[in-house]
Design an enzyme around this catalytic site. Sequence first.
Site, mmCIF file in Angstrom:
data_model
loop_
_atom_site.group_PDB
_atom_site.id
_atom_site.type_symbol
_atom_site.label_atom_id
_atom_site.label_comp_id
_atom_site.label_asym_id
_atom_site.label_seq_id
_atom_site.Cartn_x
_atom_site.Cartn_y
_atom_site.Cartn_z
ATOM 1 N N GLU A 205 0.924 -1.313 -0.238
ATOM 2 C CA GLU A 205 -0.320 -0.310 -0.349
ATOM 3 C C GLU A 205 0.771 0.984 0.222
ATOM 4 O OE1 GLU A 205 -2.743 0.200 0.083
ATOM 5 O OE2 GLU A 205 -4.264 -2.407 0.083
ATOM 6 N N LEU A 206 0.879 1.875 -1.456
ATOM 7 C CA LEU A 206 2.256 2.565 -1.612
ATOM 8 C C LEU A 206 1.534 4.568 -1.125
ATOM 9 C CD1 LEU A 206 4.194 0.775 -3.284
ATOM 10 C CD2 LEU A 206 4.831 0.911 -1.117
ATOM 11 N N CYS B 91 -2.388 9.172 2.373
ATOM 12 C CA CYS B 91 -1.827 8.845 0.650
ATOM 13 C C CYS B 91 -3.328 9.048 0.147
ATOM 14 C CB CYS B 91 -2.011 6.912 1.037
ATOM 15 S SG CYS B 91 -3.281 6.179 2.253
HETATM 16 P P1 NAD Z 1 8.007 4.660 4.168
HETATM 17 O O1 NAD Z 1 7.925 3.899 3.255
HETATM 18 O O2 NAD Z 1 10.257 5.824 5.018
HETATM 19 O O3 NAD Z 1 8.486 4.145 5.691
HETATM 20 C C1 NAD Z 1 7.178 3.479 5.940
HETATM 21 C C2 NAD Z 1 7.891 2.456 7.678
HETATM 22 O O4 NAD Z 1 9.249 1.478 6.772
HETATM 23 C C3 NAD Z 1 8.691 3.348 8.132
HETATM 24 O O5 NAD Z 1 7.710 2.074 9.739
HETATM 25 C C4 NAD Z 1 9.676 2.974 8.053
HETATM 26 O O6 NAD Z 1 10.592 2.449 9.528
HETATM 27 C C5 NAD Z 1 9.602 1.117 7.930
HETATM 28 N N1 NAD Z 1 11.598 1.109 6.929
HETATM 29 C C6 NAD Z 1 11.605 2.394 5.961
HETATM 30 N N2 NAD Z 1 12.976 1.677 5.075
HETATM 31 C C7 NAD Z 1 12.383 0.336 5.524
HETATM 32 C C8 NAD Z 1 13.523 -0.572 5.380
HETATM 33 N N3 NAD Z 1 14.637 -0.516 4.683
HETATM 34 N N4 NAD Z 1 13.398 -1.974 5.239
HETATM 35 C C9 NAD Z 1 12.159 -1.953 6.195
HETATM 36 N N5 NAD Z 1 11.517 -0.766 7.110
HETATM 37 C C10 NAD Z 1 11.495 0.199 6.673
HETATM 38 O O7 NAD Z 1 7.134 5.636 4.497
HETATM 39 P P2 NAD Z 1 6.767 6.664 5.628
HETATM 40 O O8 NAD Z 1 7.204 8.447 4.656
HETATM 41 O O9 NAD Z 1 6.834 6.672 6.761
HETATM 42 O O10 NAD Z 1 5.515 7.021 5.328
HETATM 43 C C11 NAD Z 1 4.078 7.870 3.812
HETATM 44 C C12 NAD Z 1 4.444 6.919 2.988
HETATM 45 O O11 NAD Z 1 3.501 5.944 2.999
HETATM 46 C C13 NAD Z 1 3.420 8.401 1.902
HETATM 47 O O12 NAD Z 1 4.001 8.084 -0.019
HETATM 48 C C14 NAD Z 1 1.649 7.423 2.388
HETATM 49 O O13 NAD Z 1 1.629 7.714 0.709
HETATM 50 C C15 NAD Z 1 2.511 6.444 1.880
HETATM 51 N N6 NAD Z 1 0.568 5.849 2.628
HETATM 52 C C16 NAD Z 1 0.096 4.656 1.953
HETATM 53 C C17 NAD Z 1 -0.380 4.259 2.191
HETATM 54 C C18 NAD Z 1 -1.771 3.428 1.033
HETATM 55 O O14 NAD Z 1 -2.375 2.230 1.942
HETATM 56 N N7 NAD Z 1 -1.357 3.448 0.601
HETATM 57 C C19 NAD Z 1 -1.361 4.422 3.638
HETATM 58 C C20 NAD Z 1 -0.607 5.136 4.347
HETATM 59 C C21 NAD Z 1 0.449 5.668 4.197
#
Ligand code: NAD
Length: 468
Positions: free
Chosen positions: A241-242, A275
């Site tokens: 879910e990105l 998101c």
């Molecule tokens: P992010 O990708 O930086 O981090 C998300 C999670 O992944 C965090 O818990 C982080 O600690 C972890 N993480 C980061 N690198 C990692 C790795 N290499 N291995 C394992 N875990 C890792 O995203 P963010 O800034 O925290 O969140 C915002 C993003 O999430 C936005 O792009 C938003 O649109 C998206 N989002 C999507 C949805 C959806 O349902 N499509 C919902 C909410 C947020």
Amino acid sequence: MQNSQVEQEQSNIECYKSINPYNEELVNEHPYDSEEKLLEKLKASHKAFNVWKSKSLKERSEPIKKFANVLSEKKEDFAKLVVREMGKPYQQAVEEIELCAQICEYAVKKAPSFLSDEEAEFENGKAFITYQPQGVILSIQPWNFPFYQAIRYAIPNIIAGNTTLLSHASSVWGSAKNIESALLEAGLPEGVFQLIYPQSEDIGVLYEQREVRGVTFTGSPSTGKKIAQEAGKNLKKTVLELGGSDAYIVTENADLDKAVASCVEGRIGNNGQTCTAAKRFIVVEKVYEEFKKKFVQAMSEVQTGDPMEKTTKLGPLVRKDLLEKLNEQVEESLDMGAKCLTGGNIMKKKGFFFEPTVLENLAPGMPAYDEELFGPVASLIKAKDLDDAIQIANSSRFGLGCGIFGNENEIVKVAKEQYDTGMIDINGYSSAKPNLPFGGVKDSGYGREHARFGFHEFMNIKTIKIHN
Ligand code: NAD
């Protein structure tokens, strides 16, 4: 390993500190789990799975029913910590927790039908399809909806018999702890839902383990790609879910006041960090100037401030680095020729605040046109007509949600057949619902949360054939 050795190792592990984005004070600190600790938790999760999967659906539903009650009883306290950890307006934090209770109630009510066996035709006798749990689901979630992100995947999986390890975003580890404690208080057996605290490079060891049967990730496309590659190397199914850059199209038949109200709500809700937030506003030229005037006026009047205050509609962004990233995206777009109609700057006060902002004169290549802006910055784009607007909307690499305002009869067919996204709102803006599938296409990921689809993502959909 001896206890003293474990302690020594723990003391060498770096500690994570989370900061209140409103006053920049320390909220929480927590040490990371060592690789050994992660593997211990996985072992406990698998052990719990072997008992949990053999419970009846009714037995597995009981703690979830109680958990919904705990959420309702403690929603104010839980919401206050959410606000301190990530800065969303208090009432929105309460609503998030209410939504989580609804997700639990929906899951309890619907699990018997979603998980019941289905008869199928089989020419040599009879056949049926059965939905069986598989094991430990590894989950990695972001900070923007600290409760909802954890609940929406965990509850259907737990009711269906899987167990889970959750790596929540470090900014909201306090809220994650509240979820874990509330589940235990509701009677969920130890080990069924566990938090893990990996340094991101350590989590790789978990993808390699046989007990992990699926990986669900919500976050940015760049992290999603890395996680899907790692999980894929080990043949683990993923749900991703990105991010999104949802377009809200305003046609000439739109009720402009209603459209403006929904577009402002869609852009600034959750401090602009959703998101499925409305991010690009594509307006047909016949009503562009009128919409622009009303929209800019409404955005410039958005009340910014302490997220605990009732009158606050927009709080701070979650982290300083993300505030700086948003500022860079705006500055780069302005340098490339975009025009700022209101806002445009980091606010000169304590906390990670960005002004409610509207940009226009945007073109492909600019961050405000191509990228996801995770904060209260709206990209206003002019289109010739509805066809042109759809083309502009679909030119994005994202395909999560979107909206169209205008004549329902004209829009529904276009929404169904032409708009290349996972979810569409017509004449309004709304948040997730337990009974409606949630997810995207293109760089917004794959797989679905909610409804029966969310229940089935990590089930073994098993075929049984009984020959005559
Ligand atoms: P992010 O990708 O930086 O981090 C998300 C999670 O992944 C965090 O818990 C982080 O600690 C972890 N993480 C980061 N690198 C990692 C790795 N290499 N291995 C394992 N875990 C890792 O995203 P963010 O800034 O925290 O969140 C915002 C993003 O999430 C936005 O792009 C938003 O649109 C998206 N989002 C999507 C949805 C959806 O349902 N499509 C919902 C909410 C947020």
